[in-house]
Write a protein that holds these residues in place. Structure first.
Motif, short mmCIF file in Angstrom:
data_model
loop_
_atom_site.label_atom_id
_atom_site.label_comp_id
_atom_site.label_asym_id
_atom_site.label_seq_id
_atom_site.Cartn_x
_atom_site.Cartn_y
_atom_site.Cartn_z
N GLU A 564 -2.72 -30.98 -26.03
CA GLU A 564 -3.48 -31.76 -27.01
C GLU A 564 -4.87 -32.11 -26.46
OE1 GLU A 564 -2.72 -32.80 -30.10
OE2 GLU A 564 -0.79 -31.75 -30.12
N ASP A 565 -5.88 -31.89 -27.27
CA ASP A 565 -7.25 -32.21 -26.85
C ASP A 565 -7.54 -33.68 -27.17
OD1 ASP A 565 -9.78 -32.00 -25.88
OD2 ASP A 565 -10.59 -30.97 -27.64
N GLY A 566 -6.74 -34.55 -26.60
CA GLY A 566 -6.89 -35.97 -26.90
C GLY A 566 -8.10 -36.60 -26.28
N LEU A 567 -8.51 -36.13 -25.10
CA LEU A 567 -9.58 -36.81 -24.38
C LEU A 567 -10.92 -36.68 -25.10
CD1 LEU A 567 -10.50 -38.41 -21.99
CD2 LEU A 567 -10.62 -36.30 -20.64
N SER A 568 -11.26 -35.50 -25.60
CA SER A 568 -12.53 -35.36 -26.30
C SER A 568 -12.54 -36.21 -27.57
CB SER A 568 -12.80 -33.90 -26.64
OG SER A 568 -11.87 -33.41 -27.60
N LYS A 569 -11.40 -36.33 -28.23
CA LYS A 569 -11.32 -37.18 -29.42
C LYS A 569 -11.48 -38.65 -29.06
CE LYS A 569 -8.26 -33.90 -31.79
NZ LYS A 569 -6.89 -33.68 -32.32
N GLN A 779 -11.06 -49.45 -27.03
CA GLN A 779 -10.39 -48.38 -26.30
C GLN A 779 -9.76 -47.42 -27.29
OE1 GLN A 779 -6.72 -47.67 -23.21
NE2 GLN A 779 -8.35 -49.02 -22.52
N ALA A 780 -9.99 -46.13 -27.04
CA ALA A 780 -9.35 -45.07 -27.82
C ALA A 780 -8.31 -44.41 -26.93
CB ALA A 780 -10.38 -44.04 -28.28
N THR A 781 -7.17 -44.10 -27.53
CA THR A 781 -6.08 -43.49 -26.76
C THR A 781 -5.32 -42.51 -27.62
OG1 THR A 781 -4.10 -43.97 -25.46
CG2 THR A 781 -4.48 -45.36 -27.38
N ASP A 782 -4.83 -41.47 -26.98
CA ASP A 782 -3.99 -40.51 -27.72
C ASP A 782 -2.52 -40.81 -27.42
OD1 ASP A 782 -4.10 -39.51 -25.10
OD2 ASP A 782 -3.68 -37.47 -25.76
N ALA A 783 -2.02 -41.83 -28.08
CA ALA A 783 -0.63 -42.24 -27.90
C ALA A 783 0.35 -41.30 -28.57
CB ALA A 783 -0.43 -43.65 -28.45
N ALA A 784 -0.18 -40.29 -29.27
CA ALA A 784 0.65 -39.33 -30.00
C ALA A 784 1.41 -40.05 -31.11
CB ALA A 784 1.56 -38.57 -29.05
N VAL A 785 2.66 -39.67 -31.38
CA VAL A 785 3.44 -40.34 -32.42
C VAL A 785 3.72 -41.78 -31.99
CG1 VAL A 785 5.66 -40.38 -33.63
CG2 VAL A 785 4.45 -38.22 -33.29
N ASP A 845 -5.17 -39.11 -33.62
CA ASP A 845 -4.11 -38.43 -34.35
C ASP A 845 -3.67 -37.22 -33.54
OD1 ASP A 845 -2.34 -37.46 -36.18
OD2 ASP A 845 -3.83 -36.74 -37.60
N SER A 846 -2.56 -37.36 -32.83
CA SER A 846 -2.10 -36.27 -31.95
C SER A 846 -0.59 -36.33 -31.85
CB SER A 846 -2.73 -36.39 -30.55
OG SER A 846 -2.26 -37.56 -29.90
N GLY A 847 -0.05 -35.41 -31.10
CA GLY A 847 1.38 -35.38 -30.84
C GLY A 847 1.61 -35.00 -29.40
N ASP A 848 2.86 -34.94 -29.02
CA ASP A 848 3.21 -34.57 -27.65
C ASP A 848 4.35 -33.57 -27.71
OD1 ASP A 848 2.78 -35.46 -24.67
OD2 ASP A 848 4.93 -35.24 -24.94
N SER A 849 4.23 -32.52 -26.95
CA SER A 849 5.21 -31.44 -27.06
C SER A 849 6.51 -31.72 -26.32
CB SER A 849 4.61 -30.13 -26.53
OG SER A 849 4.18 -30.29 -25.19
N VAL A 850 6.52 -32.69 -25.42
CA VAL A 850 7.72 -32.92 -24.61
C VAL A 850 8.23 -34.36 -24.65
CG1 VAL A 850 7.35 -31.00 -23.02
CG2 VAL A 850 6.25 -33.19 -22.55
N GLY A 851 7.47 -35.29 -25.22
CA GLY A 851 7.92 -36.67 -25.29
C GLY A 851 8.93 -36.89 -26.39
N PRO A 852 9.69 -37.98 -26.33
CA PRO A 852 10.67 -38.27 -27.38
C PRO A 852 9.97 -38.52 -28.71
CG PRO A 852 10.38 -40.18 -25.95
CD PRO A 852 9.63 -39.04 -25.31
N MET A 853 10.38 -37.85 -29.75
CA MET A 853 9.78 -37.97 -31.08
C MET A 853 8.29 -37.62 -31.03
SD MET A 853 12.60 -39.05 -32.49
CE MET A 853 12.03 -39.30 -34.15
N ARG A 854 7.87 -36.86 -30.03
CA ARG A 854 6.47 -36.46 -29.81
C ARG A 854 5.59 -37.66 -29.47
NH1 ARG A 854 3.53 -33.49 -33.70
NH2 ARG A 854 2.67 -32.26 -31.97
N ALA A 855 6.19 -38.64 -28.78
CA ALA A 855 5.47 -39.86 -28.39
C ALA A 855 5.13 -39.83 -26.91
CB ALA A 855 6.32 -41.08 -28.70
N LYS A 856 4.19 -40.70 -26.53
CA LYS A 856 3.80 -40.87 -25.13
C LYS A 856 3.90 -42.35 -24.76
CE LYS A 856 0.34 -37.15 -25.40
NZ LYS A 856 -1.08 -36.79 -25.21
N GLY A 857 4.21 -42.60 -23.50
CA GLY A 857 4.21 -43.97 -23.01
C GLY A 857 2.79 -44.50 -22.87
#
Length: 905
Positions: A564-569, A779-785, A845-857
C-alpha cells in the motif's frame, strides 16, 4: 471515630498519619486509585461533602463527621450518574486508571468550569487519551455506536468493560486483599557502582512485623533478562534477582517482607550495608573509551566487548556511501540527541503472589503474563503446571510493562513463606528504577543531487542501555527503520548499545524508532533547506513505494509485505491540511510562527517471533466465549477482538464474553506490544471465530438438508435457505451427539506489513520567553480498515500528546551520580489538559494484505514523527536548529539570538 462513606455510617479508627486514600481502600473502595501519593495526578479524587479532594494528601481523620463519596457511591452499572454515562458514551477513557478521579472531578463542574477546562482539569492527569475523549465526555459528546449483528467491524462500539470502568468496579492489579497478605519493600543502592562487602539484617529483623530480609545470598543465582520477548536469546541474561554488585543508583539491594508497608519500609531503613565503591561511568562515549570502568565482567558471555562496555554493535552497509557522497551536490551532517523519558503510566508496577494447592499464583501488572510465567518457572526451577500468572485490567503500559521487575521478588517471598505477598512500586521507584527510554545520540550524514535525489545515507547511533541490557539490542535494530523510509542506493548504519552506570533502559512506545526518527527527519528538513526545496517535496521524491525493497541494514529477503502506498498519501493529506490552515492568526506581537512536518514507517509486528492463540466456544447459554491471552491496558485490543469475533459470527458484541490474560484460562500469547495485540492476536481471534462459524454452519446445513452456501449466521440463529434455526436448537442437537462448537487457532507475527504516519505542526514561539504554543496539530495515518474508528482516533491523539510531552515538557534530570533528581509528576511534567492541542486525525483510505480484517495496529507508530515535526516547526519559526531534546523554553531562549533572520509574526 465516626465516618460516612457513600451514605453508610460506621465507626473506624484510621492508623496514625494515614491518608484518606489508603483508609478508603482498606474499606474496599478500590475505585480510589494510587497514581502519585503526592496530590499531582487526581486518580484518587473523592468528594468531601460534595467537593472534590485528592484523598492521597488528605488525612483520614479530617473526613470524620463529613460525607465521603467515592466513584462507587456516585453510581452503579445499572444506575449511572450522568457524568459516568458521558464518559462511557464519549468514550472518555482508554486504560481507565485515571477515569474514576476524572469523573469525580468533572461531575462537580459548573457551566463556567466546563468552559474553562484547562483550569478546571489542572489537578487531573491522563497519560492515554490526549484529553480529547475526556473533553468530549465532559461536554456530553457521544462517540460510541451500536453495532448491528455481523456488522461490528467499522463501528465505534464501546469497550466491553465500559460500565465497570466508569463506576470503579473494574479490578486493576492492586484492587484486592487476601487474608494474611504480607508486604514487600526494597532497599535501593545509593551508589552508581559498588560491591557489597557485608549486610547486617539484625536490626531490620528486630522491627515489629518484619518476617524476612532477603539479600543476594538468599535468592536463586540464575541470570536472566527482565525484557519480554518470545525468544529470550535476543536479550542478554545479565541480571540477577539480587546481585552482590550494584551498577546504578536505585538498584535493588535488599528486600524486606513485613505485615504492613510501613513495617517493611522501617526494616529497609534498619538494614546496614557496607559497600566498596567502584569507579562509575555515565556517558556511553566515555564508557567505550580506553580505560573506562568495566561494568560487567570479562567472563560474562552476554557482553559483546566487555572492555569497551559494548553490549552489541551493528555495522551494515548497502552500496558505497563514500561514492554516494562523492556524487552529491549537497551534503548535510548533524548530531541529534534524544534523552531518557519515562512511560509515566498512572498505575505503577506491582504484583501479588500466593500459593494455592501447591501452585504459585501471580496477579501482576504486565503486558505479557505468558512470558512472565516462563521466566518465573526458570528462575525458581518450577514446572509450567506449577505456575499461574494473570492480569486484571492494567493501568497503562506503553512498553514499560514489557519487563519482569516486580513478579520475581513477590514470587520469591510467597514461595518462601507460603503466605500471600504484595509488592507495589511507589511513583518515585517507577521513575528511578523502572526502565525509561534509551537515550540515543545519532550522527546523520545525507547526500543529495540538486534535484533532491538522495545519493547517500549514513547514520551512527550510540544508545545508552544503562546498567543492564534489557531491550538494548532489539531497540538498536529497530532504529534502522528510520533509514528504511527512504530510497537510496548507498546506506550505512553503525550502531552501538553501551552499558553505563545508569538506570537500565527499556521498551517504550515507538521502541527504538522515536530517537532515530527525530534525527533522520530533522536532518531531512535541514537538507531540504540547503537544497532550497520544500521539506515535504523532498520526502515525496525519496520515500519508498510499493515494489521498492525496504532496505535498512541488508538487501536480503525479509517477511515484510509492502503493498500500500500509504506514506505518499499521508504526506499529501498533511500538506493540504497545513495549507488549509495557513491563514489562522498568530497569538500576537512577539510571537514567531512556523510549520514543520515529519514522516515515519513502522512495521506491524516485531521481527522476533510473536505468537498468539485464541479459543472461541459457543456455550449452553448461547454466549460465545472468546479466550485470548492479550492484556488490556488501554490499547483497545479487548474491544477490537470482541468486534472481530462478533463480526465473523454474525452477532453483536454483547453476545461475546471475553476471557483474557490468564495462563490458566487462555492460550499462549507473547504479549501486547509492538502493535501485535491487534495484528497477531487479532488474526488468532479471526481464525478461531471463523472456525467456529464454519462448524456451526456445516452442522446447520446437515441438519436442515440445505446446501452449505445457502446458510448464514443471523445473530442468535442460522438461516438456511428460507428456514431459520435457532442456536438454542442447534446447541441442544449438537450436545446430544457429543459435539461442541469450539475451536482454537494460532497466529504468528509473520508475514508483517508496515503502517505510515506523517505529522504536521504549526507552532508559535515567543521571542522573549522561548515559550512554544502549538497552534495546529495534524496527523495522517494509513490505519487501513478501521476496526473501531473512535479507538483509532483516540490512539493517535494519545500518541501525539505523549510525543508532545517527550518533546516539550518532560525532563528526566540526573545528577553527577547518574541519579534522577525529579522523580515525581509535578517536577517531571507529563502534559496536562492545558498542554495538549487537539490533533486533527486524517485517515488514508487503504487496506492491509496480512492484518486481521485488513487492519493495522495503531497504538505505537503514531508517536514516531511527533518530535521531529515539532523541531522542524521550531526551526521554521526561529531560524535556529535545535538538535537536542527536550525543547524547553530556557533551551530555546538561550539560542534565539543566534539567527539574524528571526522576524516577529
Amino acid at each position: 471515630m465516626s465516618y460516612s462513606v457513600n451514605g453508610n455510617r460506621f465507626d473506624e479508627e484510621p492508623a496514625p498519619g494515614q491518608c484518606l486514600r489508603t483508609f478508603l481502600r482498606s474499606l474496599g473502595h478500590y475505585g480510589v486509585k494510587k497514581g502519585c501519593d503526592a496530590g499531582d495526578c487526581g486518580a484518587c479524587t473523592v468528594w468531601l461533602d460534595g467537593s472534590p479532594v485528592h484523598s492521597c494528601i488528605t488525612p483520614a481523620f479530617r473526613a470524620e463527621g463529613h460525607e465521603v463519596t467515592t466513584i462507587e457511591g456516585l453510581g452503579s452499572p445499572g444506575r449511572l450518574h450522568p457524568m459516568q454515562r458521558q464518559f462511557r458514551d464519549a468514550p472518555g477513557f482508554q486504560c481507565g486508571f485515571c477515569t474514576a478521579g476524572m469523573i469525580m472531578t468533572a461531575a462537580t463542574f459548573t457551566e463556567a468550569q466546563k468552559a474553562d477546562l484547562p483550569r478546571a482539569l489542572k489537578g487531573n492527569l491522563c497519560r492515554c487519551t490526549g484529553y480529547r475523549g475526556i473533553e468530549d465526555a465532559v461536554k456530553g459528546v457521544v462517540g460510541v455506536e451500536t453495532a448491528a449483528p455481523g456488522k461490528a467491524v467499522g463501528t465505534s462500539v464501546g469497550a466491553p468493560a465500559a460500565n465497570e470502568v466508569v463506576t470503579g468496579r473494574t479490578e486493576f492489579t492492586m484492587d484486592t486483599h487476601i487474608e494474611g497478605m504480607l508486604h514487600l519493600k526494597v532497599l535501593h543502592s545509593p551508589h552508581a557502582h559498588a560491591r557489597i562487602v557485608s549486610i547486617d539484617k539484625s536490626a531490620a529483623l528486630a522491627v515489629p512485623g518484619v518476617h524476612r530480609v532477603y539479600t543476594w545470598e538468599d535468592v536463586p543465582h540464575r541470570r536472566f533478562t527482565t525484557a519480554i520477548h518470545t525468544d529470550h536469546l535476543v536479550d542478554p541474561d545479565d541480571t540477577l534477582i539480587l546481585d552482590r554488585t550494584v551498577r546504578f543508583v536505585g538498584q535493588r539491594v535488599v528486600a524486606v517482607l513485613a505485615d504492613t508497608p510501613g513495617a517493611a519500609e522501617e526494616g529497609c531503613r534498619k538494614v546496614a550495608v557496607e559497600y566498596e565503591v567502584l569507579p562509575a561511568v555515565f556517558d556511553p562515549e566515555e564508557a567505550m573509551a580506553d580505560g573506562a570502568p568495566q561494568i560487567h565482567g570479562a567472563e560474562d558471555p552476554f557482553v559483546r566487548d566487555p572492555v569497551r562496555n559494548i553490549l552489541l554493535e551493528i555495522h551494515s552497509h548497502i552500496g558505497d556511501v563514500e561514492a554516494g557522497f562523492a556524487g552529491a551536490d549537497v551534503i548535510h551532517e548533524g548530531t541529534y540527541s534524544s534523552p531518557r523519558v519515562q512511560h509515566a503510566h498512572l498505575e505503577t508496577h506491582g504484583s501479588i503472589a500466593w500459593m494455592e494447592d501447591g501452585r504459585l499464583n501471580v496477579r501482576t501488572s504486565s503486558q505479557s503474563p505468558s512470558i512472565a510465567k516462563v521466566k518465573l518457572t526458570y528462575l525458581f526451577a518450577l514446572r509450567p503446571d506449577q505456575v499461574r500468572v494473570f492480569c486484571k485490567r492494567v493501568g497503562g503500559g506503553f512498553g514499560g510493562k514489557q519487563e519482569v521487575i516486580s513478579e520475581d521478588l513477590a514470587a520469591l517471598a510467597a514461595l518462601d513463606t507460603g503466605r500471600p505477598v504484595c509488592f507495589e512500586y511507589t511513583r518515585e521507584e517507577e521513575f528511578t528504577t523502572a526502565s525509561p527510554r534509551h537515550p540515543m545520540t545519532l550522527t546523520v550524514r545525507l547526500g543529495a543531487k540538486a534535484d533532491g535525489t538522495l545519493t547517500a545515507v549514513q547514520v551512527r547511533n550510540v544508545s545508552n542501555t544503562g546498567a543492564y541490557g534489557n531491550h538494548g539490542g532489539e531497540t538498536l535494530f529497530a532504529g534502522s527503520a528510520a533509514v528504511m523510509l527512504y530510497r537510496c542506493p548507498n546506506k550505512k548504519y553503525d550502531a552501538y548499545s553501551v552499558y553505563t552506570n545508569t538506570v537500565p533502559s527499556g521498551a517504550l512506545r515507538g521502541y527504538g524508532m522515536t530517537q532515530p526518527a527525530f534525527a533522520v527527519e530533522s536532518a531531512m528538513h535541514e537538507l531540504a533547506i540547503a537544497l532550497h526545496m520544500d521539506p515535504l517535496e523532498l520526502r515525496r521524491r525519496n520515500i519508498v513505494r510499493p515494489g521498492d525493497p525496504l532496505v535498512a541494514m541488508h538487501d536480503g529477503p525479509d517477511d515484510v509485505v509492502f503493498t500500500e502506498d500509504g506514506l505518499s498519501k499521508c504526506i499529501d493529506l498533511v500538506d493540504r491540511a497545513l495549507a488549509r490552515t495557513a491563514d489562522e492568526p498568530s497569538p500576537g506581537p512577539g510571537w514567531l510562527v512556523g510549520t514543520g512536518s515529519a514522516s515515519s514507517l513502522h512495521e506491524t509486528a516485531p521481527p522476533t517471533e510473536h505468537i498468539s492463540e485464541a479459543w472461541v466456544t459457543l456455550g449452553d447459554d448461547l454466549i460465545y466465549e472468546l479466550a485470548v491471552g492479550t492484556v488490556e491496558f488501554g490499547e483497545g485490543t479487548s474491544t477490537a477482538h470482541v468486534q472481530i469475533a462478533a463480526n465473523q459470527l454474525g452477532t453483536t458484541p454483547s453476545r461475546i464474553r471475553l476471557v483474557q490474560s490468564d495462563t490458566d484460562r487462555t492460550g499462549f500469547d507473547t504479549g501486547a506490544f509492538a502493535s501485535a495485540g491487534l495484528f497477531v492476536s487479532g488474526n488468532a481471534v479471526l481464525r478461531a471465530a471463523n472456525a467456529v462459524r464454519d462448524r456451526i454452519l456445516e452442522f446447520a446445513a446437515a441438519h436442515t438438508g440445505v446446501h452449505l452456501v445457502m446458510c448464514a449466521m443471523a445473530d442468535d440463529a442460522v438461516v438456511c435457505g428460507d428456514r431459520r434455526v435457532s442456536l438454542a436448537e442447534l446447541v441442544a442437537l449438537a450436545r446430544a451427539r457429543g459435539i461442541r462448537f469450539t475451536a482454537a487457532r494460532k497466529a504468528y507475527g509473520s508475514p508483517r506489513s508496515v503502517v505510515s504516519n506523517t505529522q504536521g505542526f504549526r507552532v508559535a514561539v515567543h521571542r522573549v520567553t522561548g515559550e512554544i504554543r502549538v497552534l495546529y496539530s495534524v496527523q495522517a495515518t494509513d490505519a487501513a480498515v478501521l476496526i473501531n474508528p473512535a479507538q483509532v482516533r483516540g490512539q493517535v491523539e494519545g500518541g501525539v500528546a505523549q510525543g508532545i510531552g517527550f518533546t516539550l515538557t518532560e525532563n528526566y534530570h540526573v545528577d553527577a551520580n547518574g541519579a534522577m533528581v525529579n522523580p515525581n509528576f509535578r517536577n517531571y511534567r507529563i502534559p496536562a489538559y492545558a498542554d495538549v492541542p487537539r490533533t486533527e486525525v486524517l485517515l488514508v483510505d487503504s487496506g492491509d494484505s496480512v492484518g486481521p480484517m485488513r487492519a493495522k495496529g495503531m497504538a505505537e507508530c503514531c508517536i514516531n514523527p511527533v518530535a521531529p515535526a515539532l523541531a522542524n516547526a521550531l526551526h521554521d519559526a526561529t531560524g535556529v536548529r535545535y538538535r537536542a531534546l527536550p525543547l524547553t523554553p530556557e533551551r530555546i531562549y538561550s539560542r534565539l539570538g543566534e539567527s539574524q533572520s528571526v522576524q516577529t509574526a
